[in-house]
Design a protein around this motif. Structure first.
Motif, mmCIF file in Angstrom:
data_model
loop_
_atom_site.group_PDB
_atom_site.id
_atom_site.type_symbol
_atom_site.label_atom_id
_atom_site.label_comp_id
_atom_site.label_asym_id
_atom_site.label_seq_id
_atom_site.Cartn_x
_atom_site.Cartn_y
_atom_site.Cartn_z
ATOM 1 N N LEU A 1 0.813 -1.218 0.000
ATOM 2 C CA LEU A 1 0.000 0.000 0.000
ATOM 3 C C LEU A 1 0.846 1.268 0.000
ATOM 4 C CD1 LEU A 1 -3.029 -0.969 2.264
ATOM 5 C CD2 LEU A 1 -2.966 -0.680 -0.208
ATOM 6 N N TYR B 1 0.897 3.282 -3.081
ATOM 7 C CA TYR B 1 -0.278 4.084 -3.413
ATOM 8 C C TYR B 1 -0.356 5.383 -2.609
ATOM 9 C CZ TYR B 1 -1.413 -0.076 -5.926
ATOM 10 O OH TYR B 1 -1.348 -1.130 -6.791
ATOM 11 N N TYR C 1 -6.078 7.288 0.036
ATOM 12 C CA TYR C 1 -5.847 5.857 -0.153
ATOM 13 C C TYR C 1 -7.046 5.174 -0.801
ATOM 14 C CZ TYR C 1 -1.256 5.068 1.778
ATOM 15 O OH TYR C 1 0.100 5.030 1.952
ATOM 16 N N ILE D 1 -6.841 2.971 -4.091
ATOM 17 C CA ILE D 1 -7.236 1.560 -4.075
ATOM 18 C C ILE D 1 -8.342 1.300 -5.094
ATOM 19 C CG2 ILE D 1 -8.354 -0.222 -2.648
ATOM 20 C CD1 ILE D 1 -6.748 1.018 -0.243
ATOM 21 N N ILE E 1 -6.982 0.370 -8.461
ATOM 22 C CA ILE E 1 -6.261 -0.895 -8.626
ATOM 23 C C ILE E 1 -7.092 -1.812 -9.518
ATOM 24 C CG2 ILE E 1 -5.494 -3.004 -7.458
ATOM 25 C CD1 ILE E 1 -4.862 -1.295 -4.994
ATOM 26 N N ALA F 1 -7.316 1.766 5.059
ATOM 27 C CA ALA F 1 -6.836 1.373 3.733
ATOM 28 C C ALA F 1 -6.618 -0.137 3.678
ATOM 29 C CB ALA F 1 -5.550 2.113 3.386
ATOM 30 N N VAL G 1 -8.603 -2.643 1.138
ATOM 31 C CA VAL G 1 -7.932 -3.522 0.176
ATOM 32 C C VAL G 1 -8.317 -4.984 0.439
ATOM 33 C CG1 VAL G 1 -5.668 -4.014 1.243
ATOM 34 C CG2 VAL G 1 -5.852 -3.673 -1.215
ATOM 35 N N ARG H 1 -11.721 -5.504 -1.112
ATOM 36 C CA ARG H 1 -11.669 -5.580 -2.577
ATOM 37 C C ARG H 1 -11.012 -6.873 -3.063
ATOM 38 N NH1 ARG H 1 -10.160 -1.290 -5.994
ATOM 39 N NH2 ARG H 1 -11.221 -2.592 -7.498
#
Length: 170
Positions: A20, A23, A108, A112, A115, A139, A143, A146
């Motif tokens: 991360l 990002y 963030y 994300i 991505i 964050a 993630v 997701r």
């Protein structure tokens, strides 16, 4: 004496690392506190506020990430935050209502969201845990949310030392 080849089992494991820190948005973060626009620290006078907005040099916020807040215990109408945003928007990179922490989370979350999650389909993903920049817990939560529908497994930490979090049922 026979020499044995040293095998890097981590490199051969097929793990995909998602860091991360990659990002992190490098732009400057600033707070715009509406307390400076309050009359006697209590109320926002519309006429004075509108005059200030017209006269203020907004170019100083060019490319910056701005958190709008009011640190005084005052009643600030919603339209005032909206109006301030309209003056900041042509200059700032990102504007949020809230704290610097809220701003960091939004930066963030935006990163994300970009991505390509399909890059992690059926992968064994390690979400890197250590970073040189502050990564909000939110964050990591985002993630994980997701990744879960696509990843074969999700781990946290470093490829050489991970905490297993999720494994797709067979």
């Amino acid at each position: 004496m026979e020499t044995q080849e040293i095998v890097n089992r981590v490199a051969k494991s097929g793990l995909v690392t998602l860091d991360l820190e990659d990002y992190y948005h490098a732009g400057e973060r600033v707070v715009y506190d509406l307390k400076d626009n309050l009359f006697m620290g209590l109320i926002l006078k519309e006429k004075d506020f509108r005059e200030f907005l017209k006269a203020h040099d907004w170019s100083q916020y060019a490319g910056k990430n701005v958190a709008i807040t009011c640190s005084e215990d005052a009643i600030v109408p919603t339209w005032a935050y909206m109006l301030l945003t309209l003056y900041l928007e042509p200059h700032a990179h990102l504007i949020v209502f809230g704290s610097l922490e809220d701003l960091e989370e939004k930066l963030y979350f935006d990163a994300i969201a970009r991505i390509n999650i399909e890059d992690y389909r059926d992968a064994r993903v390690v979400v890197k845990g250590c970073s040189k920049v502050p990564v909000p817990t939110a964050a990591y939560v985002e993630v994980a949310r997701r990744l879960r529908p696509v990843a074969q497994s999700i781990m946290f930490g470093e490829p050489c030392s991970t905490v297993p979090l999720y494994k797709r049922p067979r």
